[in-house]
Structure formats: structure tokens, C-alpha cells
Design an enzyme around this catalytic site. Structure first.
Site, short mmCIF file in Angstrom:
data_model
loop_
_atom_site.label_atom_id
_atom_site.label_comp_id
_atom_site.label_asym_id
_atom_site.label_seq_id
_atom_site.Cartn_x
_atom_site.Cartn_y
_atom_site.Cartn_z
N HIS A 111 -15.98 -35.29 -27.58
CA HIS A 111 -16.84 -36.42 -27.22
C HIS A 111 -18.07 -35.89 -26.50
O HIS A 111 -17.98 -34.94 -25.71
CB HIS A 111 -16.05 -37.36 -26.28
CG HIS A 111 -16.84 -38.51 -25.76
ND1 HIS A 111 -17.37 -39.49 -26.57
CD2 HIS A 111 -17.19 -38.86 -24.48
CE1 HIS A 111 -18.01 -40.39 -25.84
NE2 HIS A 111 -17.92 -40.02 -24.57
N ASN A 112 -19.23 -36.47 -26.81
CA ASN A 112 -20.47 -35.99 -26.18
C ASN A 112 -20.56 -34.46 -26.24
O ASN A 112 -20.82 -33.79 -25.24
CB ASN A 112 -20.56 -36.45 -24.72
CG ASN A 112 -20.76 -37.94 -24.57
OD1 ASN A 112 -21.09 -38.63 -25.54
ND2 ASN A 112 -20.55 -38.45 -23.37
N GLU A 141 -19.47 -34.76 -31.90
CA GLU A 141 -20.31 -35.95 -31.71
C GLU A 141 -21.76 -35.53 -31.50
O GLU A 141 -22.05 -34.60 -30.74
CB GLU A 141 -19.83 -36.78 -30.53
CG GLU A 141 -20.62 -38.08 -30.41
CD GLU A 141 -20.12 -39.01 -29.34
OE1 GLU A 141 -20.30 -40.22 -29.50
OE2 GLU A 141 -19.56 -38.53 -28.32
N ASP A 143 -25.27 -37.56 -30.57
CA ASP A 143 -25.99 -38.79 -30.24
C ASP A 143 -27.47 -38.60 -30.55
O ASP A 143 -28.15 -37.77 -29.93
CB ASP A 143 -25.81 -39.12 -28.75
CG ASP A 143 -24.39 -39.57 -28.43
OD1 ASP A 143 -23.55 -39.58 -29.35
OD2 ASP A 143 -24.13 -39.92 -27.27
N HIS A 156 -27.66 -37.92 -24.07
CA HIS A 156 -26.94 -39.14 -23.71
C HIS A 156 -27.96 -40.19 -23.32
O HIS A 156 -28.57 -40.11 -22.26
CB HIS A 156 -25.96 -38.86 -22.57
CG HIS A 156 -24.86 -39.88 -22.45
ND1 HIS A 156 -24.86 -40.89 -21.54
CD2 HIS A 156 -23.72 -40.04 -23.19
CE1 HIS A 156 -23.77 -41.63 -21.69
NE2 HIS A 156 -23.07 -41.14 -22.68
N GLU A 190 -23.81 -40.73 -33.66
CA GLU A 190 -24.15 -41.99 -32.99
C GLU A 190 -25.64 -42.17 -33.16
O GLU A 190 -26.45 -41.56 -32.46
CB GLU A 190 -23.74 -41.93 -31.52
CG GLU A 190 -23.93 -43.26 -30.80
CD GLU A 190 -23.41 -43.23 -29.37
OE1 GLU A 190 -24.21 -43.56 -28.46
OE2 GLU A 190 -22.24 -42.87 -29.17
#
Length: 477
Positions: A111-112, A141, A143, A156, A190
Site C-alpha cells: 500500500h502506498n 500501488e 497514486d 500521496h 489510483e
């Protein structure tokens, strides 16, 4: 607990084992070594040729080798080798069926992934992707946001985390994706970009990844039609969603579903992929316990890889199985529709597994930065479905980090061993109710070898603490 009269060093413990099978002789014949393999190590498939092979491998005294015998020094080398590690060595290579649909596997997921710190002011760095991939991670991931000069950026969003270029992330992934595993890498995008910068993203994905990129829909007959982001109900997913669509949900919602609809969640994950991610309130990039979501068969249980601690210890333990390739076949209990499995309920009608662990001793435990001698104890933890979770401690040994001796028996009753992880954690007693982490090792129950075994220890960030280790005896039925 009554302490037996036993030697205070591992070498002495191994000497006792040698003496028991050497029957007063100075060497151990192949036939006696075979008896040890059968009776103590439960290696029932071993034959005299296997015993002779061990002699040739670990014995250096020529006369002993010629007479097919093992001296104590050779036996000691064998007992300290990977052949006596607690982790089943055949599991260090890919051994599972790799031809099942993606839904049939736990998949190591981050995640992230871009962060090397917290998700408010931490740094985004390409090294985070390299590190995750080298730990066997197979779901990354990214973003994506609009950046200046028509260059999409990764960070983020709406925070003070630093920014890196999307094209640099994809270049890094291309360079390192298959260093430790040949199996697919899933890019979880994302996407917050405008249509114009999405086209730039598409260009980089195709031009940088080239033929490594899957850019056509697969017609896979065995998967049926992989759930949409609108996760409405399990029934709706079954009736309306395609198998190629993925459900992604925060831990709080997933936890509620697992609690109130455990059976349906398990059945859902037999057909669809589900990705679980940490709550947005975890601003320090802490992690949840991934076991609770593996228990319902979720494949993509995403963690902050930059945050050491129990959750990442469990993740590393789960995915060192099957050669560390990042894909581990889910146990049969999660894949059958004949008997509905609910991890929140006690498992009636299934005979439990009884696990005996004797934590005998430790060796070369690392000292803290202060240089103070340790007062170590060992905590053994079972992580599985709720009714199987348990932990037990040895007593504390004062002022001994070199060769502490515990000789402590621990018994555990386990109803679903195929879902369980076993974690050995060495801690330093610093007060009546306080202790500090020293080292740990986690492995799947299914990779646990019976007999007298040594347990390697890893640091908080997942690095080897060799030569630090534990010496244990394992039995289960």
C-alpha cells in the site's frame, strides 16, 4: 516448570543427542544416524543412502567417511545446517500448483508503495519500489496525479509527501519486477489524472514496459466472466459483476464484512479478487493485522512495507513460502464450496491438531546499542482464525545473550493449521511488565519441520541476524 539436568550450551545439547545414538562409541554409524532421522527428526522417507549422503556432506574426517560413520564434529555441522532448519527446505523453491486462477492465491501486496515514511510528510522514493519488489511483492500501488509540464506525478495527494515522476516509477518497475520472482506484477493505479495526462501515462506504460505489459483482455475459460469498485453486496457481486473486476475496500469495511458475513466473504473470494488497504486514519503508515483478511480468503491484503512490526513479520512469514515468489496457494478450506467455512466460528467436526514446541535454548542473541547484557525470554505466537490465536512465554534468563537455556514445553491446540502462522519472538525483559524486541522469525505451520531444529532470527526490518538463533523441538499430530 521443573528444569531437567541439561547442558547450558547448544553444543552440549547436541552432544547429548549424539551420545544417545552413538551408544558409547566415538562415531555414529550410518545405521544409527538413520535411526536418529527416523525417530527424532521424523524424516520417515530417509533410507541408509540418505544417511550416508549426510555423512559425505558434513563429515570432514576421511577415515570416518570411509567407514560410513559420523564424528561428533560432523554431526554438529549437520545439526547447525539448513538440513536441520525449522523451515521446510523444499518450500524455498516454487512447489505449488501455479496454474490456478489468480483468485486461488494469496498475493504479496503493498500500500502506498512509493512512500519510505508516513503518509502526511514522508518522502516518496523510487527505492521503495525496488525494496518491495526485492521482498517478493507482486502488487504495487501507484497514486497518479497531474504534474507540471504534462508529466504525471506520484505522491500521496493533498499531503506534504514529496513527489516523483510517474515515468521514473514505471522505469524502476520494469528494471526490477522479475529479480526475485517470475510471476506477474499487478500495478494498482489510483488514477487522479486528467484525460490528457492519462494518455501520457498510457504512453509510458506501453513504451517502457513493452511486451512485459499485458495490454489485452485474457479469455480464461476457468475463471468464468475476476468485482467493481462499487461493492454493494456479495449477492450483487455474484449476479452482476465480472470476474476480471476487482473489489478494493478499507480495512474497517472489510473487518465488518468478515465479522457479519464470513461465509459469504469466503465464497466471494473464490470467484473475485479483493484488495484490502489500511484505513486513511493511519497517518503514521501503521498496519493492520493481515491474518484477519487472509482468514476470509482475500488475495490482495495490502500493507505499508516501509513500516516494520508484527503485521510485516506475518507478511514476510506468509510469503517466504513457495520459494518467496509472492504467490501462495490458498488452503483447501478456503476454496471448497461443499462445506461453508466461517473463520469467526469454531470448527466443529474437524479433529484439532496438537502442537508441542519445546523452546530449548538460544545462541548469539544480538545486544542492544547500549551494550547491556540481555535478560531474554521467548514468546511463541500462533496466528490463525480467532479460536486458534494464542501465545505463550518461556521464563526469563538473567544476563545471558550468548547461550540462554529455557527448556520450556508449550502446547497449542489448532483447528485450522493450514491457515496458521507460527511466530517466535525473542524479547529482553526490561521491567516487571515491560520488554524490548530482540529478534523474531515467522513461518507457516505447513512449512514447520518436526524434530530438533534451529530457528533463524530476523531483525525488526526483516534482515537476518545470523548467527543469532533458537534451538527447539517440534512435534504435532
Amino acid at each position: 516448570m521443573r528444569k531437567s539436568k541439561a547442558p547450558s550450551t547448544r553444543r552440549g545439547e547436541i552432544q547429548n543427542l549424539f551420545n544417545n545414538y552413538a551408544s558409547g562409541q566415538t562415531t555414529l554409524p550410518a545405521s544409527s544416524l538413520l535411526g536418529f532421522l527416523h525417530k527424532e527428526q521424523m524424516e520417515l522417507d530417509a533410507d541408509e543412502a540418505a544417511a550416508e549422503s549426510l555423512i559425505e556432506k558434513y563429515e570432514i574426517e576421511e577415515k570416518a567417511v570411509e567407514s560410513q560413520c559420523m564424528t561428533f564434529e560432523g554431526f554438529h555441522r549437520y545439526m547447525e545446517s539448513k538440513d536441520c532448519c525449522i523451515f521446510e527446505q523444499t518450500h524455498t523453491s516454487v512447489y505449488q500448483d501455479m496454474n490456478q486462477p489468480l483468485t486461488s492465491y494469496f498475493i504479496s501486496s503493498s500500500h502506498n508503495t512509493y512512500l519510505i515514511g508516513d503518509q502526511l510528510v514522508g518522502k516518496s522514493h523510487l527505492d521503495a519500489y525496488v525494496s518491495a519488489l526485492r521482498r517478493g511483492c507482486r502488487c504495487l500501488e501507484i497514486d497518479c496525479w497531474d504534474g507540471p509540464g504534462m508529466e504525471p506525478i506520484v505522491y500521496h495527494g493533498y499531503t506534504l509527501t514529496t513527489k516523483i515522476l510517474f515515468k521514473d516509477v514505471i522505469t524502476t518497475v520494469e528494471q526490477h519486477a522479475f529479480e526475485v520472482s517470475v510471476y506477474p506484477v499487478i500495478l494498482s493505479l489510483e488514477n487522479h489524472c486528467s484525460k490528457e495526462q492519462q494518455e501520457v501515462m498510457a504512453h509510458y506504460l506501453t513504451s517502457i514496459l513493452g511486451n512485459k505489459l499485458l495490454d489485452v483482455r485474457l479469455d480464461h475459460q476457468t475463471t468464468g466472466d475476476l468485482p467493481s469498485p462499487n461493492f454493494i453486496s456479495f449477492g450483487h457481486s455474484k449476479d452482476s459483476q465480472n470476474s476480471c473486476e476487482n473489489t478494493s475496500m478499507a480495512e474497517k469495511k472489510a473487518r465488518k464484512l468478515a465479522k457479519v458475513s464470513g461465509k459469504d466473504f469466503v465464497l466471494h473470494n473464490q470467484r473475485f479478487l479483493s484488495r484490502i488497504y489500511p484505513a486513511g486514519s493511519r497517518t503514521s503508515s501503521s498496519n493492520y493485522n493481515p491474518q484477519e483478511f487472509w482468514n476470509v480468503g482475500s488475495q490482495l491484503v495490502a500493507l505499508n512495507f516501509q513500516s516494520p512490526g508484527l503485521p510485516m513479520d506475518l507478511n514476510d512469514g506468509r510469503f517466504q513460502d513457495n520459494g518467496g515468489c509472492g504467490y501462495v496457494l490458498k488452503p483447501a478450506v478456503l476454496m471448497t464450496s461443499e462445506r461453508c467455512f466461517d473463520p469467526s466460528c469454531s470448527q466443529r467436526g474437524i479433529p484439532p491438531t496438537h502442537l508441542l514446541l519445546k523452546v530449548i535454548s538460544g545462541s548469539n542473541l544480538p545486544l542492544p546499542k547500549s551494550g547491556k547484557t540481555l535478560d531474554p525470554f521467548v514468546r511463541v505466537e500462533i496466528h490463525g482464525i480467532g479460536s486458534d490465536c494464542n501465545r505463550k512465554n518461556t521464563s526469563t534468563v538473567k544476563n545471558n545473550s550468548l547461550n540462554p537455556f529455557w527448556d520450556t514445553d508449550m502446547n497449542f491446540r489448532i483447528s485450522v493449521p493450514d491457515l496458521c502462522l507460527v511466530r517466535f519472538c525473542v524479547r529482553d525483559q526490561t521491567g516487571f511488565l515491560s520488554s524490548d524486541f530482540v529478534g523474531q522469525y515467522t513461518l507457516p505451520f505447513s512449512s514447520l519441520k518436526k524434530g530438533y531444529r534451529w530457528v533463524p532470527l530476523w531483525s525488526r526490518d526483516g534482515c537476518s541476524l545470523d548467527p543469532a538463533s533458537l534451538f527447539v523441538f517440534v512435534w504435532y499430530s
